[in-house]
Design a protein around this motif. Structure first.
Motif, PDB file in Angstrom:
ATOM      1  N   ALA A 187      28.003  43.077  28.700  1.00  0.00           N
ATOM      2  CA  ALA A 187      27.222  43.208  29.932  1.00  0.00           C
ATOM      3  C   ALA A 187      25.765  42.827  29.685  1.00  0.00           C
ATOM      4  CB  ALA A 187      27.301  44.637  30.448  1.00  0.00           C
ATOM      5  N   ARG A 189      23.464  42.644  32.612  1.00  0.00           N
ATOM      6  CA  ARG A 189      22.646  43.228  33.678  1.00  0.00           C
ATOM      7  C   ARG A 189      23.485  44.273  34.407  1.00  0.00           C
ATOM      8  NH1 ARG A 189      24.253  38.129  34.801  1.00  0.00           N
ATOM      9  NH2 ARG A 189      25.476  37.781  36.722  1.00  0.00           N
ATOM     10  N   ALA A 190      22.814  45.052  35.244  1.00  0.00           N
ATOM     11  CA  ALA A 190      23.486  46.179  35.894  1.00  0.00           C
ATOM     12  C   ALA A 190      24.671  45.749  36.750  1.00  0.00           C
ATOM     13  CB  ALA A 190      22.480  46.955  36.741  1.00  0.00           C
ATOM     14  N   ASP A 191      24.542  44.600  37.417  1.00  0.00           N
ATOM     15  CA  ASP A 191      25.641  44.141  38.271  1.00  0.00           C
ATOM     16  C   ASP A 191      26.915  43.886  37.474  1.00  0.00           C
ATOM     17  OD1 ASP A 191      24.190  44.352  40.551  1.00  0.00           O
ATOM     18  OD2 ASP A 191      23.940  42.194  40.896  1.00  0.00           O
ATOM     19  N   ASP A 192      26.791  43.664  36.172  1.00  0.00           N
ATOM     20  CA  ASP A 192      27.971  43.404  35.348  1.00  0.00           C
ATOM     21  C   ASP A 192      28.883  44.621  35.254  1.00  0.00           C
ATOM     22  OD1 ASP A 192      27.128  40.839  34.871  1.00  0.00           O
ATOM     23  OD2 ASP A 192      26.213  41.292  32.930  1.00  0.00           O
ATOM     24  N   ARG A 194      28.238  47.506  37.627  1.00  0.00           N
ATOM     25  CA  ARG A 194      28.176  48.249  38.875  1.00  0.00           C
ATOM     26  C   ARG A 194      29.000  47.610  39.984  1.00  0.00           C
ATOM     27  NH1 ARG A 194      21.682  49.737  39.066  1.00  0.00           N
ATOM     28  NH2 ARG A 194      21.754  51.401  37.483  1.00  0.00           N
ATOM     29  N   ARG A 195      29.262  46.346  39.871  1.00  0.00           N
ATOM     30  CA  ARG A 195      30.068  45.646  40.870  1.00  0.00           C
ATOM     31  C   ARG A 195      31.498  45.467  40.352  1.00  0.00           C
ATOM     32  NH1 ARG A 195      27.381  43.044  44.997  1.00  0.00           N
ATOM     33  NH2 ARG A 195      25.100  42.979  44.834  1.00  0.00           N
ATOM     34  N   VAL A 216      32.133  52.568  38.127  1.00  0.00           N
ATOM     35  CA  VAL A 216      31.525  51.765  37.058  1.00  0.00           C
ATOM     36  C   VAL A 216      32.657  51.074  36.306  1.00  0.00           C
ATOM     37  CG1 VAL A 216      30.165  51.801  34.935  1.00  0.00           C
ATOM     38  CG2 VAL A 216      29.557  53.308  36.853  1.00  0.00           C
TER      39      VAL A 216
END
Length: 223
Positions: A187, A189-192, A194-195, A216
């Motif tokens: 991962a 970034r957070a989108d990796d 959180r999405r 998550v």
């Protein structure tokens, strides 16, 4: 002499009565698609399969069946000790005419022990029981020993996906996975995480939002 203690699956094995149609499929279809006893050769279970995937704790089988339908050339193994979940999964297999699903109606550790090294391309652990109380953490499915065994059965480049909507369980899993030799978390970034991944199948259980955070998704790769 084998000195290992017997395996124990925590939680309910059966809750409500199984519906008559599902009960009939448990008697007729399940024996045909049940993983055999003894050492397991995925090639023998489905000759010509492109890959072999495993879903651990498939619940009602909704995600497992959807992934199997998307990839009919993949052998999909599923493990679940909860009989009502197995009954539901067998119904999905029957209704969708899936020929590439094999079920282990028991503790997944029994199944993994019988798989050869580097035999799996993907493993899914989606929304397992969080056992949120500290005194029950030893009952959680994700433990260092299980992760080490998954590294053994994953092929190089194979992927492990864990998902949870309990923040503490996410932290617990990430901590243990990062210290497991052979597992890499890519991962950036957070989108990796959180999405939902593009190939994720959202189930009715996930939509209930029973946890304490948004779902998550942790995707690991075997180095």
């Amino acid at each position: 002499m084998d000195t290992h203690p017997p395996l124990r699956s925590y939680g309910r094995i059966k809750s409500r009565a199984i519906k008559p149609r599902q009960a009939a499929l448990m008697d007729t279809l399940l024996p045909k698609i049940r993983c055999p006893a003894g050492p397991i050769d995925p090639v023998g279970l489905m000759p010509g399969a492109r890959e072999t995937w495993l879903e651990i704790g498939f619940g009602g089988g909704e995600h497992m069946a959807a992934q199997a339908a998307r990839a009919p050339d993949v052998l999909m193994l599923g493990a679940e000790p909860f009989l009502n979940g197995v009954a539901s999964a067998v119904r999905h297999v029957d209704e969708q005419g899936l020929a590439n699903v094999r079920i282990h109606d028991g503790d997944v550790r029994e199944l993994i022990e019988r798989l050869p090294d580097a035999s799996l391309a993907r493993v899914f652990i989606l929304f397992p029981d969080p056992w949120p109380k500290a005194r029950h953490h030893k009952r959680r499915l994700v433990q260092s020993e299980l992760l080490a065994e998954l590294v053994r059965v994953l092929r190089p480049g194979g992927r492990l996906r864990f998902a949870s909507d309990w923040a503490d369980y996410v932290d617990w899993t990430l901590e243990r996975a990062l210290r497991t030799p052979g597992l890499v978390w890519n991962a950036q970034r957070a989108d990796d995480f959180r999405r939902p991944p593009a190939d994720h199948v959202t189930t009715r259980y996930e939509e209930k939002l029973l946890g304490d955070c948004a779902p998550v998704f942790l995707d690991f790769v075997k180095a």
